[in-house]
Design a protein around this motif. Structure first.
Motif, mmCIF file in Angstrom:
data_model
loop_
_atom_site.group_PDB
_atom_site.id
_atom_site.type_symbol
_atom_site.label_atom_id
_atom_site.label_comp_id
_atom_site.label_asym_id
_atom_site.label_seq_id
_atom_site.Cartn_x
_atom_site.Cartn_y
_atom_site.Cartn_z
ATOM 1 N N TRP A 1 -11.778 -5.503 -9.812
ATOM 2 C CA TRP A 1 -12.212 -4.407 -8.951
ATOM 3 C C TRP A 1 -11.671 -4.577 -7.538
ATOM 4 N N LEU A 2 -11.582 -5.842 -7.069
ATOM 5 C CA LEU A 2 -11.099 -6.103 -5.720
ATOM 6 C C LEU A 2 -9.600 -5.802 -5.609
ATOM 7 N N GLY A 3 -8.836 -6.313 -6.588
ATOM 8 C CA GLY A 3 -7.396 -6.033 -6.569
ATOM 9 C C GLY A 3 -7.115 -4.553 -6.667
ATOM 10 N N GLY A 4 -7.843 -3.866 -7.550
ATOM 11 C CA GLY A 4 -7.638 -2.428 -7.703
ATOM 12 C C GLY A 4 -8.047 -1.650 -6.473
ATOM 13 N N ALA A 5 -9.152 -2.053 -5.835
ATOM 14 C CA ALA A 5 -9.615 -1.363 -4.627
ATOM 15 C C ALA A 5 -8.627 -1.532 -3.485
ATOM 16 N N ILE A 6 -8.052 -2.733 -3.360
ATOM 17 C CA ILE A 6 -7.070 -2.976 -2.294
ATOM 18 C C ILE A 6 -5.827 -2.129 -2.514
ATOM 19 N N MET A 7 -5.301 -2.148 -3.735
ATOM 20 C CA MET A 7 -4.087 -1.375 -4.019
ATOM 21 C C MET A 7 -4.350 0.127 -3.942
ATOM 22 N N GLY A 8 -5.469 0.574 -4.513
ATOM 23 C CA GLY A 8 -5.783 2.000 -4.509
ATOM 24 C C GLY A 8 -6.168 2.522 -3.146
ATOM 25 N N GLY A 9 -6.886 1.692 -2.365
ATOM 26 C CA GLY A 9 -7.344 2.151 -1.065
ATOM 27 C C GLY A 9 -6.308 2.030 0.026
ATOM 28 N N LEU A 10 -5.511 0.965 -0.008
ATOM 29 C CA LEU A 10 -4.604 0.695 1.109
ATOM 30 C C LEU A 10 -3.151 1.076 0.852
ATOM 31 N N TRP A 11 -2.810 1.484 -0.374
ATOM 32 C CA TRP A 11 -1.410 1.785 -0.667
ATOM 33 C C TRP A 11 -0.821 2.820 0.295
ATOM 34 N N GLN A 12 -1.554 3.906 0.536
ATOM 35 C CA GLN A 12 -1.023 4.947 1.419
ATOM 36 C C GLN A 12 -0.977 4.471 2.871
ATOM 37 N N VAL A 13 -1.836 3.542 3.238
ATOM 38 C CA VAL A 13 -1.742 2.932 4.571
ATOM 39 C C VAL A 13 -0.465 2.100 4.657
ATOM 40 N N PHE A 14 -0.172 1.349 3.585
ATOM 41 C CA PHE A 14 1.075 0.593 3.538
ATOM 42 C C PHE A 14 2.278 1.527 3.684
ATOM 43 N N VAL A 15 2.209 2.676 3.011
ATOM 44 C CA VAL A 15 3.307 3.638 3.057
ATOM 45 C C VAL A 15 3.534 4.129 4.483
ATOM 46 N N ILE A 16 2.462 4.403 5.208
ATOM 47 C CA ILE A 16 2.572 4.900 6.580
ATOM 48 C C ILE A 16 3.365 3.931 7.443
ATOM 49 N N PHE A 17 3.109 2.641 7.274
ATOM 50 C CA PHE A 17 3.776 1.635 8.096
ATOM 51 C C PHE A 17 5.045 1.081 7.431
ATOM 52 N N GLY A 18 5.401 1.631 6.287
ATOM 53 C CA GLY A 18 6.609 1.178 5.608
ATOM 54 C C GLY A 18 6.466 -0.182 4.955
ATOM 55 N N LEU A 19 5.229 -0.667 4.849
ATOM 56 C CA LEU A 19 5.003 -2.013 4.321
ATOM 57 C C LEU A 19 5.021 -2.057 2.802
ATOM 58 N N HIS A 20 4.978 -0.896 2.157
ATOM 59 C CA HIS A 20 4.957 -0.863 0.695
ATOM 60 C C HIS A 20 6.230 -1.430 0.092
ATOM 61 N N TRP A 21 7.312 -1.431 0.899
ATOM 62 C CA TRP A 21 8.571 -1.992 0.381
ATOM 63 C C TRP A 21 8.428 -3.480 0.075
ATOM 64 N N GLY A 22 7.541 -4.157 0.807
ATOM 65 C CA GLY A 22 7.341 -5.573 0.539
ATOM 66 C C GLY A 22 6.704 -5.841 -0.810
ATOM 67 N N LEU A 23 6.090 -4.805 -1.418
ATOM 68 C CA LEU A 23 5.445 -4.975 -2.728
ATOM 69 C C LEU A 23 6.366 -4.628 -3.887
ATOM 70 N N VAL A 24 7.448 -3.899 -3.606
ATOM 71 C CA VAL A 24 8.363 -3.509 -4.688
ATOM 72 C C VAL A 24 8.911 -4.726 -5.435
ATOM 73 N N PRO A 25 9.366 -5.778 -4.742
ATOM 74 C CA PRO A 25 9.827 -6.958 -5.496
ATOM 75 C C PRO A 25 8.724 -7.587 -6.338
ATOM 76 N N LEU A 26 7.459 -7.486 -5.874
ATOM 77 C CA LEU A 26 6.363 -8.044 -6.673
ATOM 78 C C LEU A 26 6.189 -7.287 -7.974
ATOM 79 N N PHE A 27 6.394 -5.952 -7.935
ATOM 80 C CA PHE A 27 6.343 -5.177 -9.178
ATOM 81 C C PHE A 27 7.370 -5.722 -10.168
ATOM 82 N N GLN A 28 8.589 -5.944 -9.665
ATOM 83 C CA GLN A 28 9.664 -6.410 -10.546
ATOM 84 C C GLN A 28 9.424 -7.840 -11.026
ATOM 85 N N LEU A 29 8.893 -8.685 -10.137
ATOM 86 C CA LEU A 29 8.611 -10.060 -10.535
ATOM 87 C C LEU A 29 7.547 -10.102 -11.630
ATOM 88 N N GLU A 30 6.513 -9.286 -11.457
ATOM 89 C CA GLU A 30 5.453 -9.237 -12.466
ATOM 90 C C GLU A 30 5.997 -8.732 -13.797
#
Length: 618
Positions: A283-312
């Protein structure tokens, strides 16, 4: 129909001209500039440009949010300047702290392949869903073909990243391709997991490089330094073929012996950490990703998670991180849908309708966020709440994706059959219903209630005086299509006979290009004018021009704006013809009484005709 050339010209002027741009790339919805001096950028002017949603500064980049038309505006900028293309986005363009430089690097490397990766990933999701529901036989040759064409890019991802990384680090693209090709070569792939592998007697722990990210980026970065060194020290007669031979001979074993095993260990650790969070506290991981993803997008920080998607994905064959992001995207789309229902402002409703469709269907939420939800504050906050709740429920259901897709309504098949589908349905329902209801019930400060002052319409024509001495020619004779066909505005052109530009009316300088080759002004009656000295003269970088004003300067008709050396400009190979055009055609849609032949500065050039003059009296 959108005027991409006009948007490009406005954005370029707003960021301080081509000379102020270190590098330029674009992502799904944004132009991403690295500027030499961000202080020269005029955010207000950029946001006022038709086709621009908003601006943002994050990750060492000056970002101009365009939306779905960003590739067309980017292409228009390329046609007007020397920006973009293979030479852009290198290390010289990165600045700021290490984190900002990392985000810039990741976005530059992944941006060129993002849509192809998302498109083929969506196709892979549809193929997998068809097999799950029994619509397609997994043993058929039809499946074999569809699986190959949907899986090829992700399977050979190192090859694609080799090219984009080489462009970023300014290394030889085909040498990088050769290195990446060795990593995914069939006989090498077959060695994965086998014992007693050696290279000249040195033990090698072979790992899989299929779909890998880190090894190829690291080795191309090292390659760029090795190539520069070798090209300096090797004799000219042999350097062109010896350099790539030496680089490949050293780089590939270096990956097999050092970089690959270390990156595999790091990637496995990160994937295990993600798995632990989503297994222990989903629930914590999902809440962080679901709640903060668009905040990450605003600051362009979501790009830092793209490699994690591929690594996983590379480590586990699934992407748990991606499920809650669907909730984040759909929640913001639902929030703007609530605005569409609640608002009484016609303009806001006209913006909310396409933003709702774009968010729900394509997962493009920038028009919703920047154009509506964030400025209204409450809808954005309600979207964050809905995304967090929906993301938590989706993660608790263990929902994952087996393909990299851009989260959207159309991409939902990527999640079907992967995890608890009941929890997925409840999570998505909560993500949509909660923000929609909160917006409709609790509302927001509707612009119609705020009594915002309306923009006054142009009520009178404006006489535009000649800004230079010279000979007037029709705009159609300008050897530049964007000017000649009126795409940038109506007006005339002048072939200067002296080297000075003067104010054509009383008003304000709204765009003073640092290169001095162009000036934008706004008259007291609201007319906006662009004076562009010569064609492609921005490439001179300010040489032969002396700017006498700056943005915000109040001027009177006849005030000196720019001095230039016409002879030197022509000797440098540039056409000195000077377009003078009205850029706000919505208020001044036509010109009249245009002069012809020789004239001096200060004499009447034409009359900018206001929209009210063209409206019949009732």
């Amino acid at each position: 129909m959108a005027d991409h050339a006009k948007t490009a010209a406005g954005v370029l002027a707003g960021v301080g001209g081509e000379s102020n741009v270190q590098s330029l790339v674009h992502c799904a919805t944004r132009l991403r500039f690295v500027l030499k001096d961000e202080g020269k950028a005029d955010a207000a002017a950029i946001r006022a440009t038709p086709g621009v949603i908003t601006t943002a500064q994050a990750g060492g980049q000056y970002q101009v949010v365009i939306g779905n038309d960003v590739p067309d505006v980017y292409a228009a900028i390329q046609s007007q300047t020397t920006l973009g293309g293979d030479a852009e986005g290198g290390e010289s363009g990165a600045k700021g702290n290490l984190f900002n430089r990392f985000i810039t690097m990741i976005s530059s490397i992944f941006t060129p392949i993002l849509w192809a990766l998302a498109g083929t990933g969506l196709l892979k999701a549809f193929v997998a869903a068809a097999v799950t529901f029994g619509w397609l036989d997994a043993t058929s040759t039809t499946y074999t073909i569809l699986n190959a064409l949907s899986d090829a890019l992700i399977n050979f991802l190192p090859l694609a990243l080799a090219i984009t990384a080489a462009r970023y680090f300014k290394a030889s693209e085909f040498t990088s391709f050769a290195i990446a090709g060795a990593l995914v070569y069939p006989t090498i792939t077959a060695l994965n997991g086998q014992p007693d592998i050696t290279f000249f007697g040195i033990p090698v722990t072979m790992v899989s490089y299929v779909s890998s990210v880190i090894p190829v980026i690291i080795i191309v970065w090292l390659q760029s330094y090795a190539e520069r060194f070798l090209l300096k020290v090797l004799p000219g007669a042999v350097r062109r073929f010896l350099a790539p031979m030496i680089v490949v001979l050293v780089a590939v074993p270096l990956v097999f012996l050092v970089i690959g095993p270390i990156s595999s260990l790091v990637g496995g650790g990160l994937a295990a950490g993600i798995g632990w969070v989503f297994e222990t506290l989903p629930w914590l991981g999902g809440a962080i990703m679901g709640g903060l993803w668009q905040v990450f997008v605003i600051f362009g920080l979501h790009w830092g998670l793209v490699p994690l998607f591929q690594l996983e994905y590379q480590t586990t064959g699934q992407i748990l991180l991606l499920g809650p992001v669907f909730a984040a995207v759909l929640a913001q789309a639902a929030a703007v849908a609530g605005v569409l229902v609640r608002t009484r402002n016609k303009n806001l409703r006209s913006l909310a309708a396409p933003a709702t469709l774009s968010g729900f269907l394509a997962g493009i939420t920038e028009p919703a966020i920047y154009g509506i939800n964030l400025p209204l504050k409450r809808p954005f906050a309600f979207g964050v709440v809905g995304g967090a709740l929906g993301g938590a429920l989706i993660a608790m259901g263990g929902v994952f994706s087996k393909a990299f897709v851009v989260p959207s309504g159309l991409a939902l098949p990527a999640l079907l059959g992967n995890g608890n589908m009941i929890m997925l349905g409840i999570g998505l329902l909560v993500a949509i219903v909660v923000p929609f209801v909160l917006v409709v019930v609790f509302g927001f400060t509707d612009p119609v209630d705020a009594a915002a002052p309306a923009t006054p319409a142009a009520t009178t024509d404006t006489v535009v005086l000649s800004p230079v001495d010279g000979t007037v020619v029709p705009l159609t004779e300008v050897p530049d299509a964007a000017f000649a066909d009126g795409s940038l505005g109506k007006g005339v052109a002048i072939r200067p006979t002296s080297g000075a530009v003067y104010a054509p009316f009383d008003g304000t300088v709204v765009a003073a290009f640092p290169t001095g080759h162009a000036v934008g002004l706004r008259g007291a009656d609201g007319v906006e004018l662009l004076i562009h000295v010569g064609l492609d003269t921005v490439k001179l970088g300010g040489e032969h021009f002396t700017l006498k004003v700056q943005s915000g300067t109040e001027v009177k008709a006849g005030d000196l704006l720019v001095e230039f050396d016409g002879d030197a400009i022509e000797k440098a190979g540039y056409d000195l013809i000077t377009p003078v055009i009205v850029t706000n055609g919505d208020l001044y849609p036509d010109i009249a009484d245009a002069a012809s032949g020789p004239l001096s500065h200060g004499e009447t050039l034409f009359r900018a005709v206001s929209v009210d003059s063209l409206t019949p009296a009732r």
